[in-house]
Scaffold this active site. Structure first.
Site, PDB file in Angstrom:
ATOM      1  N   LYS A 181       8.655 -94.069  14.924  1.00 47.44           N
ATOM      2  CA  LYS A 181       8.266 -93.564  16.263  1.00 47.44           C
ATOM      3  C   LYS A 181       9.306 -92.520  16.660  1.00 47.44           C
ATOM      4  O   LYS A 181      10.406 -92.850  17.093  1.00 47.44           O
ATOM      5  CB  LYS A 181       8.266 -94.728  17.262  1.00 47.44           C
ATOM      6  N   GLY A 234      19.472 -94.387  19.921  1.00 43.98           N
ATOM      7  CA  GLY A 234      19.123 -93.916  21.256  1.00 43.98           C
ATOM      8  C   GLY A 234      20.109 -94.436  22.280  1.00 43.98           C
ATOM      9  O   GLY A 234      21.268 -94.719  21.959  1.00 43.98           O
ATOM     10  N   SER A 235      19.624 -94.593  23.493  1.00 48.24           N
ATOM     11  CA  SER A 235      20.523 -94.905  24.610  1.00 48.24           C
ATOM     12  C   SER A 235      20.714 -96.417  24.778  1.00 48.24           C
ATOM     13  O   SER A 235      19.900 -97.218  24.308  1.00 48.24           O
ATOM     14  CB  SER A 235      19.954 -94.313  25.892  1.00 48.24           C
ATOM     15  N   THR A 238      17.756 -98.389  26.678  1.00 46.50           N
ATOM     16  CA  THR A 238      16.586 -98.634  25.815  1.00 46.50           C
ATOM     17  C   THR A 238      16.919 -99.697  24.767  1.00 46.50           C
ATOM     18  O   THR A 238      16.089-100.552  24.449  1.00 46.50           O
ATOM     19  CB  THR A 238      16.132 -97.324  25.126  1.00 46.50           C
ATOM     20  N   ALA A 239      18.138 -99.653  24.249  1.00 46.66           N
ATOM     21  CA  ALA A 239      18.558-100.647  23.240  1.00 46.66           C
ATOM     22  C   ALA A 239      18.471-102.060  23.812  1.00 46.66           C
ATOM     23  O   ALA A 239      18.020-102.987  23.134  1.00 46.66           O
ATOM     24  CB  ALA A 239      19.972-100.351  22.775  1.00 46.66           C
ATOM     25  N   GLU A 256      22.101 -97.911  16.909  1.00 51.79           N
ATOM     26  CA  GLU A 256      23.072 -96.808  16.905  1.00 51.79           C
ATOM     27  C   GLU A 256      22.957 -96.119  18.256  1.00 51.79           C
ATOM     28  O   GLU A 256      21.978 -95.426  18.527  1.00 51.79           O
ATOM     29  CB  GLU A 256      22.767 -95.841  15.764  1.00 51.79           C
ATOM     30  N   CYS A 289      25.812 -87.718  19.661  1.00 48.71           N
ATOM     31  CA  CYS A 289      26.323 -89.044  20.039  1.00 48.71           C
ATOM     32  C   CYS A 289      27.809 -89.182  19.733  1.00 48.71           C
ATOM     33  O   CYS A 289      28.546 -89.847  20.445  1.00 48.71           O
ATOM     34  CB  CYS A 289      25.536 -90.128  19.327  1.00 48.71           C
ATOM     35  N   GLU A 384      28.346 -91.559  29.399  1.00 45.28           N
ATOM     36  CA  GLU A 384      27.928 -90.504  28.479  1.00 45.28           C
ATOM     37  C   GLU A 384      27.072 -89.470  29.214  1.00 45.28           C
ATOM     38  O   GLU A 384      26.070 -89.809  29.835  1.00 45.28           O
ATOM     39  CB  GLU A 384      27.113 -91.126  27.347  1.00 45.28           C
TER      40      GLU A 384
HETATM   41  P1  NDP Z   1      16.310 -93.026  24.507  1.00 45.09           P
HETATM   42  O1  NDP Z   1      16.903 -94.367  24.376  1.00 45.09           O
HETATM   43  O2  NDP Z   1      15.737 -92.613  25.799  1.00 45.09           O
HETATM   44  O3  NDP Z   1      15.155 -92.786  23.422  1.00 45.09           O
HETATM   45  C1  NDP Z   1      15.340 -93.005  22.046  1.00 45.09           C
HETATM   46  C2  NDP Z   1      14.022 -93.400  21.431  1.00 45.09           C
HETATM   47  O4  NDP Z   1      13.587 -94.636  21.982  1.00 45.09           O
HETATM   48  C3  NDP Z   1      12.898 -92.409  21.688  1.00 45.09           C
HETATM   49  O5  NDP Z   1      12.050 -92.343  20.563  1.00 45.09           O
HETATM   50  C4  NDP Z   1      12.176 -93.067  22.845  1.00 45.09           C
HETATM   51  O6  NDP Z   1      10.852 -92.658  22.991  1.00 45.09           O
HETATM   52  C5  NDP Z   1      12.257 -94.504  22.429  1.00 45.09           C
HETATM   53  N1  NDP Z   1      11.969 -95.453  23.501  1.00 45.09           N
HETATM   54  C6  NDP Z   1      12.084 -95.270  24.842  1.00 45.09           C
HETATM   55  N2  NDP Z   1      11.713 -96.409  25.498  1.00 45.09           N
HETATM   56  C7  NDP Z   1      11.371 -97.317  24.545  1.00 45.09           C
HETATM   57  C8  NDP Z   1      10.911 -98.656  24.573  1.00 45.09           C
HETATM   58  N3  NDP Z   1      10.723 -99.308  25.714  1.00 45.09           N
HETATM   59  N4  NDP Z   1      10.645 -99.271  23.405  1.00 45.09           N
HETATM   60  C9  NDP Z   1      10.821 -98.641  22.235  1.00 45.09           C
HETATM   61  N5  NDP Z   1      11.253 -97.357  22.143  1.00 45.09           N
HETATM   62  C10 NDP Z   1      11.531 -96.704  23.280  1.00 45.09           C
HETATM   63  O7  NDP Z   1      17.457 -92.025  24.060  1.00 45.09           O
HETATM   64  P2  NDP Z   1      17.429 -90.454  24.086  1.00 45.09           P
HETATM   65  O8  NDP Z   1      16.178 -89.958  23.454  1.00 45.09           O
HETATM   66  O9  NDP Z   1      17.751 -89.996  25.443  1.00 45.09           O
HETATM   67  O10 NDP Z   1      18.593 -90.126  23.060  1.00 45.09           O
HETATM   68  C11 NDP Z   1      19.886 -89.909  23.449  1.00 45.09           C
HETATM   69  C12 NDP Z   1      20.719 -91.148  23.226  1.00 45.09           C
HETATM   70  O11 NDP Z   1      20.770 -91.429  21.835  1.00 45.09           O
HETATM   71  C13 NDP Z   1      22.152 -90.917  23.647  1.00 45.09           C
HETATM   72  O12 NDP Z   1      22.634 -92.043  24.314  1.00 45.09           O
HETATM   73  C14 NDP Z   1      22.873 -90.748  22.333  1.00 45.09           C
HETATM   74  O13 NDP Z   1      24.226 -91.058  22.371  1.00 45.09           O
HETATM   75  C15 NDP Z   1      22.118 -91.649  21.433  1.00 45.09           C
HETATM   76  N6  NDP Z   1      22.318 -91.270  20.044  1.00 45.09           N
HETATM   77  C16 NDP Z   1      23.056 -92.103  19.240  1.00 45.09           C
HETATM   78  C17 NDP Z   1      23.319 -91.753  17.928  1.00 45.09           C
HETATM   79  C18 NDP Z   1      24.073 -92.674  17.035  1.00 45.09           C
HETATM   80  O14 NDP Z   1      23.935 -92.543  15.823  1.00 45.09           O
HETATM   81  N7  NDP Z   1      24.879 -93.578  17.540  1.00 45.09           N
HETATM   82  C19 NDP Z   1      22.854 -90.486  17.373  1.00 45.09           C
HETATM   83  C20 NDP Z   1      22.104 -89.698  18.300  1.00 45.09           C
HETATM   84  C21 NDP Z   1      21.851 -90.097  19.587  1.00 45.09           C
HETATM   85  P3  NDP Z   1      10.500 -91.490  24.067  1.00 45.09           P
HETATM   86  O15 NDP Z   1      11.198 -90.280  23.565  1.00 45.09           O
HETATM   87  O16 NDP Z   1       9.041 -91.399  23.985  1.00 45.09           O
HETATM   88  O17 NDP Z   1      11.017 -91.957  25.394  1.00 45.09           O
END
Ligand code: NDP
Length: 487
Positions: A181, A234-235, A238-239, A256, A289, A384
């Site tokens: 996804k 991701g964030s 959401t995690a 991550e 990140c 962040e």
């Molecule tokens: P989000 O957590 O908003 O989104 C990440 C993914 O999760 C997207 O595909 C999003 O879909 C999906 N998502 C959102 N809500 C849900 C849910 N309820 N259930 C399942 N999936 C969901 O993060 P961002 O896109 O804003 O990304 C930035 C974040 O990612 C920053 O915090 C950054 O630090 C982190 N990051 C970490 C890395 C690492 O390796 N540690 C590397 C790169 C980024 P949708 O887009 O449709 O909302």
């Protein structure tokens, strides 16, 4: 745009899901814009629980045959995908730049070759796994890495195909099937990858892509009882949501997440190198990140460091990411820009001083910003931003440097600039971080463990760590011939 096909930077992209080896449309769509100029790139299938269910079912159906496929054949197919990525490297690079606004030259020279390397590396690593049997009183222990089942992989927009394939490649190599996804702001290259995987001969259902909004389609994927692994980048909020959703089935998670990583500059450092490392943190418009967004500089060199930093940062060129001289492209989305500006405004109201930047620019750009006079417990130091915003604080000695470095809820990475190797070893030993770089930044080998501590993540991926996560690791103990257990 016509029907389910759209043209992005001259490349045809299918806007539907890829499920069970077929393109599948949804009743509804969402609009994908380019951050470069707001152009509509396509109307993308807006998946729901129905498509999530279909994708997991396809992954489940394809799993037994894929798991039983020999390692050599799986490795061959992964190399064939890498060949396809290399053949379509230019297409992938221009589409990714149109979709997420990151530099085209980086996509061409660094990112897309790395995408191909992700597949090649894990294909080759697979063939080295599990050849080390060991002995316990004449009994043989054999460790095997068994495929786990369907995996759900959820990825963000800041490095879409790079971060997706860093998960897809080991998951497939391990003998698992995948439902990806991608982020709703960057759906395009995942769709191209589906074409590439199909052309490479990957069997139907082994790799699936569902498009949509995480808030709408996410729960159906992460709470599904047939899903055996969830890997998420991701964030933090959401995690937490995903962890709660996965808890119903105790589905193992790799998370991550974000960071607020420090760059520690000691007075004994090569100051030019330290300044270069600091300015590098504006790469990808600060949407990284791992970015060391907190500059911690030893008091005695802080003034000189700041002067040189401001001079160097002034050389950065912001503009169209497709143009060769550009160093910093646009930020991903209007919503993200508002978030960044909110952080900076509140910091300045709380007494911070902008040495450079501190404002939005025309279009979707934010000026590279350095804030000083920030308190350790302030929002700008603790949270962040995910934009081109750095803070600078000073320290008097090593102990204070370590204390400041570790004093957030994150622990993703840390970077040190020092000319003293003994100091480097001493400080590194005290830092809470998944990765520490000494006098360098962003050097990442795929065999190294990668992940974060505290709120920066759960688990490690990379090399054997990836296979440990994506597999059910089994130990088989075999008694020697004729052996009887007399208790
Ligand atoms: P989000 O957590 O908003 O989104 C990440 C993914 O999760 C997207 O595909 C999003 O879909 C999906 N998502 C959102 N809500 C849900 C849910 N309820 N259930 C399942 N999936 C969901 O993060 P961002 O896109 O804003 O990304 C930035 C974040 O990612 C920053 O915090 C950054 O630090 C982190 N990051 C970490 C890395 C690492 O390796 N540690 C590397 C790169 C980024 P949708 O887009 O449709 O909302």
């Amino acid at each position: 745009m016509s029907g389910h096909l759209t043209t992005v930077a001259g490349v045809t992209v299918d806007t539907r899901h890829w499920i069970g080896g077929e393109r599948v449309a949804s009743a509804a769509t969402f609009t994908d814009h380019s951050p470069i100029d707001g152009t509509v790139l396509g109307e993308i299938a807006r998946g729901t629980a129905t498509e999530a269910e279909a994708a997991v079912a396809a992954a489940k159906a394809a799993f037994p045959a894929w798991a039983a496929t020999s390692r050599e054949e799986r490795a061959r197919l992964l190399h064939a995908i890498a060949d396809g990525v290399e053949r379509r490297l230019e297409d992938l690079a221009v589409v990714e730049t149109a979709d997420n606004g990151a530099l085209l030259r980086s996509h061409r020279r660094g990112v897309m070759p790395r995408v191909a390397h992700n597949f090649r590396f894990f294909a080759d690593w697979l063939l080295t796994l599990g050849h080390e049997d060991f002995d316990t009183r004449g009994h043989t222990n054999h460790v095997s890495w068994d495929p786990a089942g369907p995996c759900v992989l959820i990825t963000p927009w800041n490095a879409p195909l790079m971060l997706a394939t860093w998960k897809i490649a080991p998951a497939l190599a391990a003998g698992n099937t995948v439902v990806l996804k991608p982020a709703e702001w960057t759906p395009m290259t995942a769709s191209l990858l589906a074409d590439i995987a199909a052309e490479a001969g990957l069997p139907a259902g082994v790799f699936n892509v569902v498009q949509g909004l995480g808030s709408e389609i996410g729960d159906a994927l992460t709470s599904h009882p047939d899903v055996r692994r969830i890997s998420f980048t991701g964030s933090v909020p959401t995690a937490k949501h995903i962890a709660a959703s996965a808890a119903a089935n105790l589905t193992p998670l790799s998370l991550e997440l974000g960071g607020k990583s420090p760059l520690l500059v000691f007075a004994d450092a090569d100051l030019d190198l330290a300044v270069d490392l600091a300015v590098e943190q504006y790469d990808n418009a600060g949407q990284v990140c791992l970015a060391a967004t907190r500059l911690l500089v030893e008091e005695s060199v802080a003034e000189e460091f700041t002067r040189r930093f401001a001079e160097k940062a002034a050389e950065l060129r912001q503009g169209d990411p497709r143009e060769l001289p550009t160093d910093i492209g646009p930020n991903i989305h209007e919503r993200q820009l508002e978030k960044i500006d909110g952080f900076v405004r509140r910091a300045i109201e709380a007494g911070a001083r902008a040495v450079i930047g501190g404002e939005r620019l025309a279009g979707q750009f934010y000026a590279p910003t350095l804030l000083t006079d920030v308190a350790q417990d302030s929002e700008i130091v603790q949270e962040e931003v995910f934009g081109p915003v750095l803070t600078l604080q000073t320290f008097r000695d090593e102990a204070e440097a370590v204390r400041l470095a570790n004093d957030t809820r994150f622990g993703l990475a840390a970077t040190l600039a020092t000319g003293d190797q003994e100091r480097a070893a001493r400080v590194t030993g005290q830092l809470v971080a998944g990765t520490v770089w000494v006098n360098c930044f962003f050097v990442r080998d795929l065999q190294a463990p990668f992940g974060g501590s505290r709120h920066s993540g759960v688990g490690r991926e990379g090399g054997t760590w990836s296979f440990d996560f994506y597999c059910d690791v089994k130990n088989t103990v075999t008694a020697p011939k004729g052996w009887k257990d007399h208790g």
